[in-house]
Design an enzyme around this catalytic site. Structure first.
Site, PDB file in Angstrom:
ATOM      1  N   CYS A  86       6.374 -35.591  -7.805  1.00 22.09           N
ATOM      2  CA  CYS A  86       5.649 -35.478  -9.082  1.00 22.09           C
ATOM      3  C   CYS A  86       4.264 -34.868  -8.917  1.00 22.09           C
ATOM      4  CB  CYS A  86       5.522 -36.846  -9.751  1.00 22.09           C
ATOM      5  SG  CYS A  86       7.082 -37.696 -10.001  1.00 22.09           S
ATOM      6  N   HIS A 347       8.754 -34.268 -18.323  1.00 21.47           N
ATOM      7  CA  HIS A 347       8.227 -34.299 -16.958  1.00 21.47           C
ATOM      8  C   HIS A 347       9.069 -33.408 -16.050  1.00 21.47           C
ATOM      9  CE1 HIS A 347       6.587 -35.516 -13.226  1.00 21.47           C
ATOM     10  NE2 HIS A 347       7.183 -36.683 -13.076  1.00 21.47           N
ATOM     11  N   CYS A 377       1.335 -40.504 -10.344  1.00 13.55           N
ATOM     12  CA  CYS A 377       2.011 -41.114  -9.211  1.00 13.55           C
ATOM     13  C   CYS A 377       3.098 -40.155  -8.743  1.00 13.55           C
ATOM     14  CB  CYS A 377       2.587 -42.471  -9.588  1.00 13.55           C
ATOM     15  SG  CYS A 377       3.869 -42.410 -10.871  1.00 13.55           S
TER      16      CYS A 377
END
Length: 390
Positions: A86, A347, A377
């Protein structure tokens, strides 16, 4: 040391994975499009470019950055693949800024690309056999019941909610507001200057022009959010639903960074200056709390206080993540994800960080300047953060 300044940014609109508009657009095609567009917008002499750094996650190998560089005729430019899941494209931008600050490079394109729709299906040979293979997903950390590799709703969403004392109602309210903000931003044309249209191949062989984020839900209500079933009903008190989680998505994003000296010499207008960047590690069971480790590091490295930050992008891998950061660090929720984030925009893992930085820089410019932080995160109990100034 030389300043590293961002002089351009470009991203695709964000598609919903598998059933969305970018489902049949390969990641290398998206990477090529945003690389070419960010260079075009920068006004830089392409021969001055030193490197291309693209984050990839669950891509299957290769180096999509080099692939894209060759596709757009940059045969003299190397390409680097980065994987911090991520936080991958935040890391890519940090590497670019570091190379520039060290005086090793003067111009670098950094970003990331994610095609969840076309993610390779991997296999691995069973140890002790010659030809027996099983499906395999590369792990980010030692697997455990408390932090399973293949279920981030537990490893990130639920563990963060429990650790920070966050209720289902708080998470649903945050996610609903994220959708409302994203829809309002789309209607106001906020993302228009970021997005490069893509001619996207469809399953019937036709092409469509794709230029508007398709994941945000219009007309979403608190009642609809509350009606969604939790993902693990067998776990007492479990509060994570599809609604207060991020989407599965496809997209690419890239930024051109140059030294302040090169920008002056070439008459290139900076969008923002990169002031500091940091990564952090935490117990994988608490990976949703990783921004709480990364944020103090970027603040200290830039020599500023939390109260100096005007705008925040804290990725909504799950709604519990930004809620925890706001609650524990004392961040004003009204300054966080003001145009939506993972729960609404989606995302696209390896591209999300670069998208966040582009949105942050453009928003600070509209405000007349200031400091902003993008943070998230990442798989394995990692976190990344970057602090920019306009």
């Amino acid at each position: 040391m030389p300043d590293a300044v961002i002089i351009s940014a470009a991203r695709t609109a964000i598609g919903t994975a598998r059933k969305g508009t970018l489902a049949d657009t390969p990641p290398e095609e998206m990477a090529k499009i945003v690389l070419a567009e960010t260079l075009q917008r920068s006004g830089i002499d392409r021969q001055l470019l030193d490197d291309v750094i693209f984050a990839e996650s669950s891509y299957g190998g290769g180096a999509v950055a080099r692939h894209a560089a060759v596709e757009v005729g940059l045969l003299h430019v190397a390409g680097q693949a980065v994987n911090r899941h991520c936080a991958g494209s935040v890391t890519a931008v940090g590497i670019a800024a570091g190379q520039i600050a060290a005086g090793m490079d003067r111009a670098v394109v950094a970003g990331g690309v994610q095609s969840t729709s076309l993610k390779p299906r991997l296999q691995r040979r069973v140890p002790g056999t010659d030809d027996e293979f099983v499906s395999w997903y590369p792990p980010t950390h030692p697997d455990s019941v408390e932090a399973p590799n293949l279920d981030m709703s537990i490893s990130v969403g639920w563990n963060t909610a429990r650790e920070a004392g966050i209720s289902r109602e708080e998470q649903d309210a945050w996610a609903l507001r994220s959708h409302e903000r994203a829809v309002a931003a789309i209607d106001a044309g906020i993302f228009r200057e970021e997005i490069v249209p893509v001619k996207a191949l469809q399953k019937d062989g036709s092409y469509v022009d794709f230029s508007i984020d398709e994941h945000p839900r219009r007309g979403l209500t608190a009642e609809k959010m509350a009606s969604l079933k939790v993902l693990h009903p067998e776990v007492e008190g479990f509060s994570i639903t599809a609604g207060n989680s991020s989407g599965l998505n496809d997209a690419a994003a890239a930024l051109t960074l140059v030294s302040g000296e090169l920008a002056r010499d070439e008459g290139l207008e900076p969008m923002a200056t990169v002031r500091s960047w940091a990564s952090a590690g935490i117990d994988p069971r608490l990976m949703g709390m990783a921004p709480l480790q990364a944020i103090p590091k970027v603040l200290e490295r830039a020599g500023v206080k939390l109260s100096d930050i005007a705008v925040w992008e804290i990725n909504e891998a799950f709604a519990s993540v930004p809620i925890a950061a706001c609650k524990i660090l004392g961040i004003d929720e009204d300054t966080v994800n003001i145009h939506g984030s993972g729960c609404s925009l989606g995302h696209p893992v390896a591209a999300t960080g670069a998208r966040m930085i582009a949105t942050l820089a453009n928003d600070l410019r509209r405000r007349g300047g200031g400091l902003g932080i993008a943070t998230m995160c990442a798989g394995g109990g990692q976190g990344g953060a970057i602090l920019i100034e306009v």
